[in-house]
Design a protein around this motif. Structure first.
Motif, mmCIF file in Angstrom:
data_model
loop_
_atom_site.group_PDB
_atom_site.id
_atom_site.type_symbol
_atom_site.label_atom_id
_atom_site.label_comp_id
_atom_site.label_asym_id
_atom_site.label_seq_id
_atom_site.Cartn_x
_atom_site.Cartn_y
_atom_site.Cartn_z
ATOM 1 N N PHE A 201 0.948 -1.190 -0.245
ATOM 2 C CA PHE A 201 0.214 0.074 -0.158
ATOM 3 C C PHE A 201 0.780 1.373 -0.045
ATOM 4 C CE2 PHE A 201 -3.627 2.377 2.199
ATOM 5 C CZ PHE A 201 -4.107 2.825 0.849
ATOM 6 N N PHE A 202 1.956 1.407 0.803
ATOM 7 C CA PHE A 202 2.773 2.406 1.112
ATOM 8 C C PHE A 202 3.435 2.750 -0.290
ATOM 9 C CE2 PHE A 202 6.779 4.947 2.120
ATOM 10 C CZ PHE A 202 5.853 5.948 2.836
ATOM 11 N N ALA A 203 4.079 1.595 -0.805
ATOM 12 C CA ALA A 203 4.884 1.768 -2.129
ATOM 13 C C ALA A 203 3.738 2.287 -3.337
ATOM 14 C CB ALA A 203 5.444 0.406 -2.656
ATOM 15 N N THR A 204 2.713 1.869 -3.289
ATOM 16 C CA THR A 204 1.662 2.321 -4.170
ATOM 17 C C THR A 204 1.594 4.030 -4.097
ATOM 18 O OG1 THR A 204 0.452 0.463 -4.242
ATOM 19 C CG2 THR A 204 -0.771 2.425 -5.112
ATOM 20 N N HIS A 205 1.582 4.390 -2.983
ATOM 21 C CA HIS A 205 1.543 5.865 -2.484
ATOM 22 C C HIS A 205 2.646 6.606 -3.106
ATOM 23 C CE1 HIS A 205 2.231 9.591 -0.288
ATOM 24 N NE2 HIS A 205 3.070 8.944 0.221
ATOM 25 N N ARG A 206 3.850 6.048 -2.841
ATOM 26 C CA ARG A 206 5.143 6.611 -3.409
ATOM 27 C C ARG A 206 5.137 6.602 -4.682
ATOM 28 N NH1 ARG A 206 9.915 6.408 -0.359
ATOM 29 N NH2 ARG A 206 10.952 5.812 -2.205
ATOM 30 N N VAL B 58 2.498 6.811 -6.964
ATOM 31 C CA VAL B 58 1.398 7.804 -7.453
ATOM 32 C C VAL B 58 1.995 9.092 -7.223
ATOM 33 C CG1 VAL B 58 -1.040 8.222 -7.061
ATOM 34 C CG2 VAL B 58 -0.608 6.094 -7.233
ATOM 35 N N ALA B 59 2.370 9.367 -5.812
ATOM 36 C CA ALA B 59 2.842 10.612 -5.558
ATOM 37 C C ALA B 59 3.997 11.012 -6.539
ATOM 38 C CB ALA B 59 3.384 10.848 -4.071
ATOM 39 N N GLY B 60 4.864 10.222 -6.928
ATOM 40 C CA GLY B 60 5.889 10.411 -7.806
ATOM 41 C C GLY B 60 5.300 10.764 -9.102
ATOM 42 N N ALA B 61 4.315 10.238 -9.734
ATOM 43 C CA ALA B 61 3.866 10.454 -10.932
ATOM 44 C C ALA B 61 3.037 11.801 -11.129
ATOM 45 C CB ALA B 61 2.956 9.096 -11.198
ATOM 46 N N THR B 62 2.378 11.981 -10.057
ATOM 47 C CA THR B 62 1.430 13.301 -10.035
ATOM 48 C C THR B 62 2.055 14.497 -9.210
ATOM 49 O OG1 THR B 62 0.152 12.509 -8.135
ATOM 50 C CG2 THR B 62 -0.650 11.341 -10.276
ATOM 51 N N TYR B 63 2.847 14.395 -8.322
ATOM 52 C CA TYR B 63 3.380 15.328 -7.505
ATOM 53 C C TYR B 63 2.495 15.822 -6.446
ATOM 54 C CZ TYR B 63 7.228 15.378 -10.924
ATOM 55 O OH TYR B 63 8.166 15.081 -11.707
ATOM 56 N N LYS B 64 1.324 15.070 -6.308
ATOM 57 C CA LYS B 64 0.421 15.359 -5.102
ATOM 58 C C LYS B 64 0.498 14.567 -4.105
ATOM 59 C CE LYS B 64 -3.212 16.939 -8.604
ATOM 60 N NZ LYS B 64 -4.622 16.829 -9.010
#
Length: 285
Positions: free
Chosen positions: A197-202, A204-210
């Motif tokens: 779950f946390f790796a998914t957050h990293r 997504v955040a890296g791809a969208t900067y959100k």
């Protein structure tokens, strides 16, 4: 207020675009936490049972030597894995084993990452459970162990059929606590490439900067998983405790032992030796 509305909008956009990735991360987190906790419990029960094997001066010398060696190994294992961060344990197992074995043992591909992650979390959980199980075993009345030995049960039979079932109920809150910890601590497995779950957050955040909207979504997800786990564990504890509205049995059927039964024509053995009973039978005849 506008900021909260903007946050909800950003979270909704992330979920709409990357929802399947978040769900996959949640599934991987739950599978890893459940399997590793079960494996850790098995390791903990084995270590706890080994630490409680009787080893007196009357025992054979070979048995005492072997038990001393095994207990020393268990002690080192518990201290090392309880005293070091899980993230470093993951690094040492995932990268260290191939290093020391000249790549004879290595974790390649997605299956290798899963294997290494399960191994790390299971061993870490087992180290904590070993002490919990030992405390649960010690909490059981020693008279039960003595009673089991009196009827000829071996140490392992006593542990399996008498002590561990009761110790399990005593340490169930600790098992649940370790499971909830594993739900959160599996987030460090991103260090070896495990997609939880946390790796998914990293990602997504890296791809969208959100970063913050994704972190807020992660926080809600982890909170829902831990609250659900707490609810299920409390339900299991109540099931094991049984009905709280029970009533004590007032008449024990086992009290009708020899000498207190009533013969349909003779009464009781005490009546047979009673003068009043003899006169009553003669008068009836």
């Amino acid at each position: 207020m506008d900021k909260f509305i903007k946050l909800f909008e950003d979270v909704a956009k992330l979920w709409d675009k990357y929802g399947q990735s978040y769900i996959t991360g949640i599934q991987n987190t739950l599978i890893l936490a459940v399997v590793a906790t079960l494996a850790g419990c098995i390791i903990g029960f084995l270590c706890g049972a080994v630490n409680t094997i009787p080893c007196g001066k009357n025992e054979p010398l070979l048995k005492r030597i072997l038990l001393t060696i095994v207990r020393g190994i268990v002690r080192v294992y518990v201290e090392v894995f309880r005293g070091t961060p899980m993230v470093l344990q993951a690094v040492f197992i995932f990268y260290g084993l191939p290093y020391f074995t000249d790549n004879a043992v290595q974790f390649s591909g997605n299956e290798g990452i899963w294997t290494a992650s399960l191994l790390v979390v299971s061993i870490n959980t087992g180290a904590y459970m070993a002490e919990s199980v030992r405390g649960g075993i010690i909490s059981i009345d020693p008279g039960q162990t003595e009673g089991a030995k009196a009827i000829g049960m071996t140490h392992w039979q006593t542990m399996l059929h008498v002590i561990l079932p009761q110790a399990f109920r005593n340490i169930l809150p600790q098992i649940g606590n370790n499971f909830i910890i594993n739900l959160k601590d599996t987030s460090v497995m991103f260090i070896i490439g495990f997609t939880e779950f946390f790796a998914t957050h990293r990602s997504v955040a890296g791809a969208t900067y959100k970063y913050f909207p994704s972190a807020a979504l992660e926080m809600v997800g982890y909170l829902c998983m831990t609250l659900l786990a707490s609810f299920l564990l409390r339900w299991l504890e109540k099931k094991l405790d049984g009905d709280s509205s029970y009533e004590l049995v007032q008449v024990d059927p086992l009290t009708m032992t020899a000498g207190t039964y009533n013969h349909p024509h003779r009464g009781t053995p005490f009546d047979e030796r009673s003068k009043e009973h003899k006169h009553g039978r003669k008068g009836g005849i």
